[in-house]
Design a protein around this motif. Structure first.
Motif, PDB file in Angstrom:
ATOM      1  N   ARG A  67       0.854  -1.182   0.000  1.00  0.00           N
ATOM      2  CA  ARG A  67       0.000   0.000   0.000  1.00  0.00           C
ATOM      3  C   ARG A  67       0.890   1.233   0.000  1.00  0.00           C
ATOM      4  O   ARG A  67       1.566   1.519   0.997  1.00  0.00           O
ATOM      5  CB  ARG A  67      -0.920   0.002   1.219  1.00  0.00           C
ATOM      6  N   ARG A  68       0.899   1.919  -1.097  1.00  0.00           N
ATOM      7  CA  ARG A  68       1.791   3.064  -1.263  1.00  0.00           C
ATOM      8  C   ARG A  68       1.559   4.096  -0.154  1.00  0.00           C
ATOM      9  O   ARG A  68       0.434   4.528   0.101  1.00  0.00           O
ATOM     10  CB  ARG A  68       1.567   3.703  -2.635  1.00  0.00           C
ATOM     11  N   GLY A  69       2.632   4.453   0.523  1.00  0.00           N
ATOM     12  CA  GLY A  69       2.562   5.441   1.578  1.00  0.00           C
ATOM     13  C   GLY A  69       2.103   4.897   2.923  1.00  0.00           C
ATOM     14  O   GLY A  69       2.031   5.646   3.910  1.00  0.00           O
ATOM     15  N   ASP A  70       1.805   3.604   2.969  1.00  0.00           N
ATOM     16  CA  ASP A  70       1.290   3.028   4.218  1.00  0.00           C
ATOM     17  C   ASP A  70       2.089   1.813   4.674  1.00  0.00           C
ATOM     18  O   ASP A  70       2.130   1.497   5.857  1.00  0.00           O
ATOM     19  CB  ASP A  70      -0.183   2.646   4.040  1.00  0.00           C
TER      20      ASP A  70
END
Length: 227
Positions: A67-70
């Motif tokens: 999950r991009r950014g997570d």
């Protein structure tokens, strides 16, 4: 599994196997975020590039979700479960239900032969948790207990492959239950297929267990048909 530094940069396949084991052993739980990249790089003694390739491989198989950014989360406990979850997204609820008929029927038949007394007791406990959650309007808890019950029946079958295939239904099954619950007139505590199934398994009556499954899933099919 305790991740330990390597004396040489391991092959991507070796790192992939280590990450896979952390998932399959239960060290990294379903739906939970795995350790951050810097932590894994330090623990394994590898380069960021090698780690990213290993994570990419497990993401492609469906076991991990980036999950991009997570961060990166555990999505499935095996490649077969991950692949199945991807396929289910492309099929209708009715198609999934029709496949469940085959799995549930065989799970019930085998559980009636192989379930231990402890497994039967655990099934009854889950049905009580399910009942209490429904009456308390804890629908997430109700859906989880319902799913845990079905998984336990599959596990009690004594067939580990059938159990793994059934687990692959997890996300789809859970979301479908909650979607059905929101429709007016839905009965969250039907005895057929649940209480009757446990009674049949406890009595070692495979035919009655299978019949219970058929009644329950036929009722589900009729419900979906009215959607």
């Amino acid at each position: 599994m305790t991740l330990s530094p390597s004396h040489r940069p391991p092959l991507v396949e070796e790192v992939t196997a280590k990450l896979r084991y952390s998932i399959q052993s239960g060290e990294w739980q379903l739906q939970q975020r795995i350790p951050a990249e810097p932590e894994l790089v330090a623990a394994l003694g590898i380069s960021r590039g090698t780690l990213r390739e290993a994570i990419k491989a497990l993401a492609h198989s469906g076991m991990l979700e980036v999950r991009r950014g997570d961060g990166t989360y555990v999505r499935a406990t095996s490649e077969i479960s991950g692949a199945a979850q991807r396929m289910y997204r492309d099929h209708s609820q009715m198609h999934i239900l029709e496949v469940r008929v085959a799995l549930d029927t065989q799970a019930a038949r085998l559980a009636a032969r192989h379930a231990t007394d402890d497994a039967v007791a655990a099934m009854r406990e889950l049905l009580e948790v399910r009942r209490s959650a429904w009456l308390a309007r804890d629908f997430a808890g109700w859906a989880q207990a319902d799913w845990d019950f079905h998984v336990l029946v599959a596990q009690a079958s004594g067939n580990p492959l059938l159990h793994e295939l059934y687990i692959s239904f997890g996300g789809v099954f859970h979301s479908d239950l909650l979607r059905q619950q929101r429709r007016g007139g839905f009965d969250g505590l039907p005895h057929p297929g649940h209480g009757e199934l446990v009674d049949a398994i406890a009595a070692r009556n495979a035919a009655a267990a299978v019949e219970s499954v058929h009644r329950n899933l036929n009722s589900c099919a009729e419900w979906l048909g009215r959607a």
